[in-house]
Scaffold this motif. Structure first.
Motif, PDB file in Angstrom:
ATOM      1  N   ALA A  35       0.780  -1.409   0.050  1.00  0.00           N
ATOM      2  CA  ALA A  35       0.104  -0.021   0.222  1.00  0.00           C
ATOM      3  C   ALA A  35       0.656   1.193  -0.040  1.00  0.00           C
ATOM      4  O   ALA A  35       0.572   2.325  -0.609  1.00  0.00           O
ATOM      5  N   ARG A  36       1.834   1.278   0.877  1.00  0.00           N
ATOM      6  CA  ARG A  36       2.777   2.426   0.814  1.00  0.00           C
ATOM      7  C   ARG A  36       3.493   2.546  -0.622  1.00  0.00           C
ATOM      8  O   ARG A  36       3.780   3.764  -0.993  1.00  0.00           O
ATOM      9  N   GLU A  37       3.792   1.467  -1.505  1.00  0.00           N
ATOM     10  CA  GLU A  37       4.205   1.752  -2.850  1.00  0.00           C
ATOM     11  C   GLU A  37       3.187   2.592  -3.775  1.00  0.00           C
ATOM     12  O   GLU A  37       3.429   3.185  -4.525  1.00  0.00           O
ATOM     13  N   LEU A  38       1.835   2.185  -3.459  1.00  0.00           N
ATOM     14  CA  LEU A  38       0.558   2.816  -4.223  1.00  0.00           C
ATOM     15  C   LEU A  38       0.558   4.220  -3.779  1.00  0.00           C
ATOM     16  O   LEU A  38       0.241   5.009  -4.958  1.00  0.00           O
ATOM     17  N   ALA A  39       0.989   4.694  -2.583  1.00  0.00           N
ATOM     18  CA  ALA A  39       0.804   6.079  -2.081  1.00  0.00           C
ATOM     19  C   ALA A  39       2.111   6.661  -2.535  1.00  0.00           C
ATOM     20  O   ALA A  39       2.026   7.958  -2.842  1.00  0.00           O
ATOM     21  N   LEU A  40       2.977   5.967  -2.996  1.00  0.00           N
ATOM     22  CA  LEU A  40       4.409   6.598  -3.312  1.00  0.00           C
ATOM     23  C   LEU A  40       4.480   7.654  -4.638  1.00  0.00           C
ATOM     24  O   LEU A  40       4.736   8.739  -4.288  1.00  0.00           O
ATOM     25  N   PRO A  41       3.461   7.485  -5.415  1.00  0.00           N
ATOM     26  CA  PRO A  41       3.479   8.434  -6.636  1.00  0.00           C
ATOM     27  C   PRO A  41       3.196   9.641  -6.149  1.00  0.00           C
ATOM     28  O   PRO A  41       3.688  10.779  -6.634  1.00  0.00           O
ATOM     29  N   GLU A  42       1.943   9.744  -5.378  1.00  0.00           N
ATOM     30  CA  GLU A  42       1.367  11.130  -5.033  1.00  0.00           C
ATOM     31  C   GLU A  42       2.154  11.929  -3.875  1.00  0.00           C
ATOM     32  O   GLU A  42       2.518  12.818  -4.083  1.00  0.00           O
ATOM     33  N   VAL A  43       2.986  11.041  -3.023  1.00  0.00           N
ATOM     34  CA  VAL A  43       3.768  11.630  -2.060  1.00  0.00           C
ATOM     35  C   VAL A  43       5.024  12.185  -2.762  1.00  0.00           C
ATOM     36  O   VAL A  43       5.496  13.168  -2.241  1.00  0.00           O
ATOM     37  N   TRP A  44       5.591  11.361  -3.898  1.00  0.00           N
ATOM     38  CA  TRP A  44       6.746  12.048  -4.382  1.00  0.00           C
ATOM     39  C   TRP A  44       6.327  13.247  -5.178  1.00  0.00           C
ATOM     40  O   TRP A  44       7.406  14.001  -5.068  1.00  0.00           O
ATOM     41  N   ALA A  45       5.408  13.180  -5.878  1.00  0.00           N
ATOM     42  CA  ALA A  45       4.746  14.685  -6.438  1.00  0.00           C
ATOM     43  C   ALA A  45       4.850  15.786  -5.452  1.00  0.00           C
ATOM     44  O   ALA A  45       5.229  16.816  -5.937  1.00  0.00           O
ATOM     45  N   MET A  46       4.424  15.517  -4.306  1.00  0.00           N
ATOM     46  CA  MET A  46       4.246  16.570  -3.323  1.00  0.00           C
ATOM     47  C   MET A  46       5.385  17.005  -3.030  1.00  0.00           C
ATOM     48  O   MET A  46       5.753  18.001  -2.827  1.00  0.00           O
ATOM     49  N   ALA A  47       6.415  16.048  -2.474  1.00  0.00           N
ATOM     50  CA  ALA A  47       7.595  16.280  -2.044  1.00  0.00           C
ATOM     51  C   ALA A  47       8.424  17.126  -3.044  1.00  0.00           C
ATOM     52  O   ALA A  47       9.291  18.120  -2.847  1.00  0.00           O
ATOM     53  N   GLN A  48       8.403  16.723  -4.577  1.00  0.00           N
ATOM     54  CA  GLN A  48       9.204  17.322  -5.367  1.00  0.00           C
ATOM     55  C   GLN A  48       8.400  18.877  -5.605  1.00  0.00           C
ATOM     56  O   GLN A  48       9.165  19.622  -5.859  1.00  0.00           O
ATOM     57  N   SER A  49       7.341  19.062  -5.392  1.00  0.00           N
ATOM     58  CA  SER A  49       6.531  20.327  -5.466  1.00  0.00           C
ATOM     59  C   SER A  49       7.299  21.373  -4.451  1.00  0.00           C
ATOM     60  O   SER A  49       7.458  22.689  -4.742  1.00  0.00           O
ATOM     61  N   ARG A  50       7.310  20.932  -3.510  1.00  0.00           N
ATOM     62  CA  ARG A  50       7.850  21.758  -2.400  1.00  0.00           C
ATOM     63  C   ARG A  50       9.593  22.254  -2.747  1.00  0.00           C
ATOM     64  O   ARG A  50       9.715  23.121  -2.235  1.00  0.00           O
ATOM     65  N   ARG A  51      10.010  21.265  -3.526  1.00  0.00           N
ATOM     66  CA  ARG A  51      11.170  21.604  -3.778  1.00  0.00           C
ATOM     67  C   ARG A  51      11.554  22.478  -5.179  1.00  0.00           C
ATOM     68  O   ARG A  51      12.281  23.316  -5.358  1.00  0.00           O
ATOM     69  N   THR A  52      10.523  22.196  -6.085  1.00  0.00           N
ATOM     70  CA  THR A  52      10.755  22.849  -7.136  1.00  0.00           C
ATOM     71  C   THR A  52       9.514  23.892  -7.630  1.00  0.00           C
ATOM     72  O   THR A  52       9.562  24.621  -8.680  1.00  0.00           O
TER      73      THR A  52
END
Length: 325
Positions: free
Chosen positions: A225-242
């Protein structure tokens, strides 16, 4: 609690952005089959990773493919619109799909300053949300000086999407409230909900109604389930950087990117994001949702969740319906 579903029309890397809208319609059809009570769509402007900027248009397409499930907005951002125009759009939907249409409204001013300028809104403008909301309800109930058309017999319920001030607005107007995001973890949440129920002023027989919005993904194991959540969480983490909230990427691509993070700071942000999502096995998700239900005494759960793998997302929606529906 009733169980409903929110879809943000997330775009996916390697696919046309318009495909996200078709996929939202298909998800709604599946949600109806699975027994979800409502299916809501979002309004975002100028966000690369989200294709839904016009809830009324998208809901019309969904209504044409479904027959029973309630349809609504989560939500229309009222500061961007004239209340009369919003009323006309949702009355038209109610005429096309009687007794099935909800109107959720929020007060977000836009994702970035350029978007706010394009929407002709400034953070310095006075907050007229409560007045605009009362005006909107007047059009829907045909008590305003102007009659919004088409006049329909079916009611269009209004919901307030709130994180703070909006809770008191909902109470003062006798409207149901939808809470999600960081407010659910604030220490003062109990006090906010107590105040909402205490200060609620009934309107035409209305009662306090709390919907909790929560990102939920279910798989056979917590790790899956954490793997399923990874794409959305990754996008949010990247948005805070970029500063860019981008399309969902495949899990394998994200792991390759994380392997390049020598300092580990990005991985740390991703792990924190994953901890904040209700993603896990059926037992884990049930335990978390029951805890939230006990703390909030919510009447309804509005689940959302997105991942790059559409088949896995469909399986998660089915698992959530079987577990909580």
């Amino acid at each position: 609690m009733r169980l409903s579903l929110l879809d943000r029309s997330r775009t996916r890397a390697g696919q046309p952005e318009g495909a996200a809208l078709t996929q939202t319609v298909e998800r709604a059809v599946a949600a109806e089959r699975l027994g979800y009570h409502r299916f809501w769509v979002a309004e975002h402007h100028g966000v690369p990773g989200i294709a839904s900027g016009s809830p009324a248009v998208l809901l019309a397409a969904i209504g044409a493919r479904t027959s029973r499930i309630r349809l609504g907005s989560g939500g229309v951002m009222l500061p961007h619109h004239q209340p009369l125009v919003v009323a006309e759009q949702f009355l038209m939907l109610a005429a096309l799909h009687p007794d099935r249409v909800d109107l959720g409204v929020g007060r977000s001013l836009g994702f970035t300053e350029p978007v706010r300028r394009a929407l002709r809104r400034s953070a310095e403008e006075p907050d007229t949300f409560a007045d605009d909301l009362a005006e909107l309800r007047g059009y829907l109930e045909r008590t305003a000086a102007v009659t919004a058309r088409p006049a329909v017999d079916s009611e269009v319920p209004v919901f307030v999407l709130a994180t703070g001030h909006g809770i008191s607005v909902a109470a003062g107007l006798g409207l149901p409230v939808v809470l999600g995001g960081p407010v659910l973890e604030r220490p003062e949440l109990g006090d906010l909900l107590t105040a909402y129920r205490r200060d609620f002023r009934p309107h035409r027989g209305s009662r306090p109604h709390l919907t909790v919005a929560l990102d939920v993904l279910v798989a056979d194991t917590d790790a899956e389930a954490r793997e399923l959540a990874l794409p959305e969480v990754w996008a949010m983490a990247q948005s805070r950087r970029t500063g860019v909230f981008d399309a969902l990427e495949p899990v394998a691509t994200i792991h390759d990117r994380l392997a390049e993070d020598r300092a580990g700071r990005l991985r740390e942000r991703v792990e924190q994001g994953l901890d904040a999502v209700t993603a896990g096995s059926p037992a884990t998700v049930r335990r978390r949702v029951e805890g939230l239900a006990e703390r909030t005494r919510a009447d309804e759960l509005l689940v959302s969740g997105a991942t790059h793998d559409r088949d896995a997302l469909g399986a998660s929606d089915a698992a959530v319906a079987a577990l909580l529906g």
